[in-house]
Write an enzyme that holds these catalytic residues in place. Structure first.
Site, PDB file in Angstrom:
ATOM      1  N   GLU A 152       0.863  -1.188   0.000  1.00  0.00           N
ATOM      2  CA  GLU A 152       0.000   0.000   0.000  1.00  0.00           C
ATOM      3  C   GLU A 152       0.897   1.236   0.000  1.00  0.00           C
ATOM      4  O   GLU A 152       1.803   1.335   0.832  1.00  0.00           O
ATOM      5  CB  GLU A 152      -0.868   0.033   1.263  1.00  0.00           C
ATOM      6  CG  GLU A 152      -2.125  -0.789   1.173  1.00  0.00           C
ATOM      7  CD  GLU A 152      -2.972  -0.668   2.443  1.00  0.00           C
ATOM      8  OE1 GLU A 152      -4.134  -0.267   2.339  1.00  0.00           O
ATOM      9  OE2 GLU A 152      -2.465  -0.985   3.542  1.00  0.00           O
ATOM     10  N   ASN A 190      -5.934  -2.903   6.551  1.00  0.00           N
ATOM     11  CA  ASN A 190      -6.214  -3.073   7.982  1.00  0.00           C
ATOM     12  C   ASN A 190      -7.536  -2.459   8.408  1.00  0.00           C
ATOM     13  O   ASN A 190      -8.125  -2.872   9.397  1.00  0.00           O
ATOM     14  CB  ASN A 190      -5.057  -2.517   8.805  1.00  0.00           C
ATOM     15  CG  ASN A 190      -3.881  -3.467   8.783  1.00  0.00           C
ATOM     16  OD1 ASN A 190      -4.067  -4.683   8.862  1.00  0.00           O
ATOM     17  ND2 ASN A 190      -2.679  -2.943   8.652  1.00  0.00           N
TER      18      ASN A 190
END
Ligand code: NAD
Length: 291
Positions: A152, A190
């Site tokens: 990411e 997450n």
């Protein structure tokens, strides 16, 4: 921007994986940690993992040797001064990361790109306390780094286009895939994964299922390769709790409140695989559920 030397701060489970993939891709790596023991363990782990890749025919012996020769370890943070790109992968605590940046910045070239592998801390806030918010961004690898395809890339509010493009080029050179995420708590992976893990802990806490039934339900019923509790042990329960706290504080929504049972495990020091006990006990030949 020509990136050749990569500094990595923190030689734990993420730092050693990042050093491994960077060296294999041809970058010179400067790896630092406050702990000499962590640095030695990192070199041993990288060597063992590269040997396994050689054994499976994925990496040539000469490439393994060249990769290992490109990694230099040091306990002196200022030795990272000549890096073109720094990836901070130290403990997930904002004060720790901030202190690292404060100590490191006076030794850096003005052109050095500074990044953090943080799972959840605001990139914009970390950047604002440096001398180069436009050259600062999130560079978030997944665990285990040599295996997982995704990285990411998180732009802070001030990150400039050249910095983003340079980091994206590094991800391409690694043969990995970049996903761009905006700088909101816990980013994409997450933000979605941790509430699921936290809900699995609530399911255990409320007695809806046992450790085994929860994990086999998600494996066999949702086709997940690992159960959520097994995965939490793999990530580290302290890291899971820290991320839930960041989501809870940062988004101010009670749906992100950490399960009290997760807190209890962390209080006990049962942090998962890294301490040999978490939702499973790993001290014997096979993992045994602890509830
Ligand atoms: P870890 O506990 O395995 O390693 C952290 C390392 O940082 C330790 O070796 C420690 O000695 C070192 N350290 C602490 N303070 C330091 C300092 N001042 N200077 C240099 N080194 C210092 O942790 P980890 O799982 O590798 O996580 C590191 C970072 O990566 C965290 O920000 C975490 O959120 C992020 N991350 C973790 C995962 C995961 O699954 N564990 C996944 C993605 C990102």
């Amino acid at each position: 921007m020509d990136i050749q030397t990569i500094g990595i701060v923190g030689a734990g489970q993420m730092g050693n994986g990042i050093a491994h993939v960077m060296a294999l891709a041809g970058y010179d790596v400067l790896l630092t940690d406050v702990s000499a023991d962590a640095l030695q363990k990192a070199v041993d782990t990288i060597t063992g993992n590269l040997d396994r890749q050689v054994g499976r025919g994925k990496v040539a012996e000469a490439d393994r040797d060249a990769a290992l020769a490109r990694i230099v370890t040091t306990q002196t943070l200022s030795d990272l001064g000549q890096s073109d790109l720094v990836i901070e992968a130290a403990t997930e605590r904002e004060t720790v990361k901030q202190a690292i940046f404060e100590d490191l910045i006076p030794h850096l070239k003005p052109t050095t790109i500074l990044t953090s592998n943080t799972s959840s801390i605001s990139i914009t806030r970390l950047a604002s306390r440096t001398d180069r918010p436009e050259k600062f961004m999130g560079f978030h690898f997944m665990n285990p780094v040599p295996v997982m395809q995704l990285v990411e890339l998180i732009r802070g509010i001030a990150t400039d286009k050249e910095t983003f493009a340079a980091c994206r080029a590094v991800v391409d050179k690694l043969g990995k895939t970049a996903a761009s995420a905006e700088d909101f708590p816990a980013f994409i992976v997450n933000r979605i994964l941790m509430p699921m893990i936290n809900e699995a802990v609530y399911t255990l806490y409320e007695g809806v299922g046992s450790v085994e039934s929860i994990d086999s339900s998600l494996k066999l019923g949702a086709n997940h390769p690992m159960g959520p509790l097994e995965l939490a042990d793999f990530i580290g329960l302290d890291t899971c709790l820290a991320i839930m706290n960041v989501l809870h504080d940062g988004l101010a929504d009670t749906k992100y409140r950490p399960c009290p049972l997760l807190t209890k495990y962390v209080e006990a020091g049962w942090l998962g695989r890294k301490t040999s006990r978490g939702f499973y006990d790993y001290r014997g030949d096979v993992p045994v559920p602890t509830r």
